[in-house]
Design a protein around this motif. Structure first.
Motif, mmCIF file in Angstrom:
data_model
loop_
_atom_site.group_PDB
_atom_site.id
_atom_site.type_symbol
_atom_site.label_atom_id
_atom_site.label_comp_id
_atom_site.label_asym_id
_atom_site.label_seq_id
_atom_site.Cartn_x
_atom_site.Cartn_y
_atom_site.Cartn_z
ATOM 1 N N ALA A 88 33.544 -42.317 -15.684
ATOM 2 C CA ALA A 88 33.611 -40.992 -14.906
ATOM 3 C C ALA A 88 33.280 -41.315 -13.505
ATOM 4 N N SER A 89 32.327 -42.266 -13.129
ATOM 5 C CA SER A 89 31.875 -42.505 -11.795
ATOM 6 C C SER A 89 32.414 -43.994 -11.408
ATOM 7 N N TYR A 90 33.024 -44.506 -12.379
ATOM 8 C CA TYR A 90 33.748 -46.172 -12.152
ATOM 9 C C TYR A 90 32.465 -46.991 -12.175
ATOM 10 N N GLY A 91 31.164 -46.703 -12.653
ATOM 11 C CA GLY A 91 30.119 -47.415 -12.641
ATOM 12 C C GLY A 91 29.230 -47.199 -11.502
ATOM 13 N N PHE A 92 29.389 -46.453 -10.656
ATOM 14 C CA PHE A 92 28.725 -46.204 -9.435
ATOM 15 C C PHE A 92 27.544 -45.366 -9.329
ATOM 16 N N LEU A 93 27.452 -44.635 -10.441
ATOM 17 C CA LEU A 93 26.297 -43.723 -10.957
ATOM 18 C C LEU A 93 25.525 -44.433 -12.012
ATOM 19 N N GLY A 94 24.562 -44.883 -11.484
ATOM 20 C CA GLY A 94 23.698 -45.941 -12.256
ATOM 21 C C GLY A 94 22.841 -45.155 -13.073
ATOM 22 N N ARG A 95 21.808 -44.387 -12.507
ATOM 23 C CA ARG A 95 20.842 -43.609 -13.300
ATOM 24 C C ARG A 95 21.294 -42.153 -13.845
ATOM 25 N N THR A 96 22.391 -42.207 -14.427
ATOM 26 C CA THR A 96 22.854 -40.878 -15.215
ATOM 27 C C THR A 96 21.952 -40.435 -16.226
ATOM 28 N N SER A 282 22.752 -49.643 -19.108
ATOM 29 C CA SER A 282 22.964 -50.089 -17.712
ATOM 30 C C SER A 282 24.138 -51.340 -18.149
ATOM 31 N N ALA A 283 24.200 -52.218 -19.318
ATOM 32 C CA ALA A 283 24.949 -53.197 -19.329
ATOM 33 C C ALA A 283 26.570 -52.538 -19.768
ATOM 34 N N THR A 284 26.517 -51.515 -20.129
ATOM 35 C CA THR A 284 27.718 -50.694 -20.447
ATOM 36 C C THR A 284 28.478 -50.447 -19.300
ATOM 37 N N ARG A 285 27.463 -49.721 -18.399
ATOM 38 C CA ARG A 285 27.854 -49.311 -16.937
ATOM 39 C C ARG A 285 28.443 -50.506 -16.056
ATOM 40 N N PHE A 286 27.645 -51.526 -16.096
ATOM 41 C CA PHE A 286 28.022 -52.744 -15.566
ATOM 42 C C PHE A 286 29.248 -53.364 -15.824
ATOM 43 N N TRP A 287 29.645 -53.510 -17.217
ATOM 44 C CA TRP A 287 30.846 -53.837 -17.424
ATOM 45 C C TRP A 287 32.009 -52.667 -17.092
ATOM 46 N N THR A 288 31.701 -51.541 -17.059
ATOM 47 C CA THR A 288 32.653 -50.672 -16.503
ATOM 48 C C THR A 288 33.114 -50.866 -14.963
ATOM 49 N N LYS A 289 31.614 -51.231 -14.358
ATOM 50 C CA LYS A 289 32.025 -51.268 -12.739
ATOM 51 C C LYS A 289 32.685 -52.367 -12.766
ATOM 52 N N LEU A 290 32.482 -53.805 -13.216
ATOM 53 C CA LEU A 290 33.415 -54.842 -13.126
ATOM 54 C C LEU A 290 34.808 -54.686 -13.560
ATOM 55 N N GLU A 291 35.203 -53.889 -14.507
ATOM 56 C CA GLU A 291 36.329 -53.536 -14.592
ATOM 57 C C GLU A 291 37.143 -52.612 -13.536
ATOM 58 N N PHE A 292 36.401 -51.896 -12.950
ATOM 59 C CA PHE A 292 36.811 -51.073 -11.599
ATOM 60 C C PHE A 292 37.280 -52.070 -10.729
ATOM 61 N N LEU A 293 36.210 -52.953 -10.309
ATOM 62 C CA LEU A 293 36.184 -53.985 -9.122
ATOM 63 C C LEU A 293 37.535 -54.884 -9.329
ATOM 64 N N THR A 294 37.656 -55.349 -10.597
ATOM 65 C CA THR A 294 38.892 -56.185 -10.940
ATOM 66 C C THR A 294 40.283 -55.469 -10.751
#
Length: 488
Positions: A88-96, A282-294
């Motif tokens: 929902a935030s493309y991984g940029f909201l870390g401490r949800t 956080s690992a799930t969010r990080f994976w999502t963020k890398l998907e977005f950046l890629t």
């Protein structure tokens, strides 16, 4: 039951003391430095409260992050909930809110860890988890001490008095990520404490409107954003970081989890599943963020018309490999799950893989950002000052003529590159790169921890088995090692 986004926003209008740029903010839901991000958090609550994703995000009317997982399948279900909110935030909201929710579930899995020699916080740990889960609260935490904390004038949060019904605390904690948007803040320490640190060996959680509790915000990237078109990420997903100051704050005993107990103040993170639950989220969010950046990298290459060039396809392949690595760490931590307290506390993600993920993420993120910047080239620098140039009667035709490419009209290309700059090169992006490097602590801490969490003995044994398998008089043979087939 889960709250709606509207109910969450109403909870923020409680008179909390938030400071930004020398001004006390009366209502963060209306202030230009916070309001759009508050709406983004509210959107997460709406997803859980009433949307097509509610069945993934909740179970029995409670967010899945609060559940104590009892099986591998429960870990997978929890990760799927993490993934929905991360996307929902493309991984940029870390401490949800699901971050500390998972930590509270870790406390509830082993509340006996909070039972020290002089203070028993086990009942409070259970109550903390129950309160957050039943009211669907957003709890942030501040667990880092000021750099100049120790000495005669100790700046760390510590006890200054005991009163009927509670304690009085004074001092500061740093890097309260997301704290200005939370309902409660957990104040504690994850840093090593010594025998002389009993006054600072405490953990408690308070509502944000508690008298004497102040949050001093860093600069707001949201406030500096010109528009969603010009700053699509920083205008909506600036979760903020704040300094927490306790100015003789009264803390009721029922809100105290650890007190004057150096051992339990540390053990609550490491001997319960709390920290490993943090890493799972956080690992799930990080994976999502890398998907977005890629995905951004692929769109930029296509817009540049370079997507079929061998060096570019190789660069994209490297990024996709990074995404697969990030995903693999999440799946491997789940598959290597461990029982908690002989199964009485459910299960937790595998410690060795979880700790290793911290190393991977801190090292991988800057490389991914650098690789995408190289793909984008100078196009990230020469952009119109704002989207207003596109609709200006005189400038608009020029901008549309000279910023178009064979693949994209000018508006689409500018929109893409502004998104890329906000993710890769802006001050907001710089904060995120530093954040990912230190999200799970400093490298000298997590690298050292890996030496005792990793399979060092197994690695040494395998190398030793090879050495022990021959000597000066050994002749030719099959070469099969003594450790073959052990399944390590």
């Amino acid at each position: 039951m889960t709250r709606s986004g509207r109910e969450y926003l109403e909870s923020l209008r409680d008179g909390r003391e938030i400071w930004l740029d020398g001004e006390r903010i009366e209502d963060i839901t209306a202030h230009p430095g916070f309001r759009a991000t508050a709406q983004s958090f509210a959107g997460l609550y709406d997803l859980a409260h009433d949307s097509a994703h509610a069945s993934v995000l909740t179970r029995g009317g409670v967010h899945r992050a609060y559940a104590v997982p009892r099986s591998y399948e429960d870990l997978v279900a929890r990760r799927r909930a993490y993934k929905v909110w991360a996307e929902a935030s493309y991984g940029f909201l870390g401490r949800t809110p699901d971050y500390m929710a998972s930590g509270a579930a870790g406390f509830a899995a082993q509340p006996e860890v909070f039972r020290g020699e002089r203070f028993d916080g086990s009942a409070q740990a259970r109550a903390y988890h129950q309160r957050l889960a039943e009211s669907d609260l957003y709890c942030a935490f501040t667990i880092t001490n000021p750099a100049s904390g120790r000495g005669e004038d100790d700046l760390r949060v510590g006890v200054v008095a005991e009163k009927d019904g509670g304690i009085v605390v004074r001092g500061a904690k740093t890097i309260g990520t997301g704290a200005v948007f939370a309902d409660e803040v957990l104040v504690g320490t994850i840093e090593p404490l010594g025998p002389d640190d009993a006054e600072q060996a405490l953990t408690f959680s308070l509502p944000l409107d508690t008298p004497g509790l102040k949050l001093i915000s860093r600069q707001s990237y949201e406030a500096r954003a010109r528009s969603v078109f010009d700053n699509p990420l920083s205008s909506r997903y600036d979760e903020n970081d704040a300094l927490l100051v306790c100015d003789d704050v009264f803390v009721p005993w029922e809100r105290v989890l650890t007190y004057r107990e150096v051992e339990t103040t540390a053990a609550m993170w490491w001997r319960t599943p709390a920290y490993l639950n943090f890493v799972h989220q956080s690992a799930t969010r990080f994976w999502t963020k890398l998907e977005f950046l890629t995905g951004l990298a692929i769109l930029i290459a296509r817009s540049n018309g370079t997507d079929q060039l061998p060096p570019v396809t190789q660069a994209v392949g490297r990024l996709l490999g990074m995404v697969a690595q990030a995903k693999a760490f999440v799946l491997a931590a789940e598959a290597s799950y461990e029982e908690v307290d002989g199964g009485r506390g459910g299960v937790r993600p595998g410690q060795e893989i979880s700790f290793a993920q911290r190393i991977m993420a801190g090292e991988l993120y800057p490389r991914a950002v650098q690789d995408i910047k190289l793909l984008a080239g100078g196009a990230l620098i020469q952009l119109p000052a704002s989207g207003a140039d596109l609709v200006h009667p005189e400038l608009g035709p020029l901008v549309r003529q000279y910023f178009r490419t064979p693949a994209d009209p000018a508006e689409d290309r500018i929109k893409l590159l502004k998104l890329a700059w906000d993710a890769l090169g802006s001050e907001f992006a710089g904060r995120h790169e530093q954040y990912e490097r230190f999200y799970q602590g400093a490298p000298h801490v997590y690298l050292t921890m890996q030496t005792w969490a990793g399979a060092a003995d197994d690695c040494e044994s395998l190398a030793r088995a090879c050495l022990d398998g021959y000597d000066l008089g050994t002749g030719l043979g099959t070469g099969l090692g003594a450790g073959l087939g052990t399944g390590r």
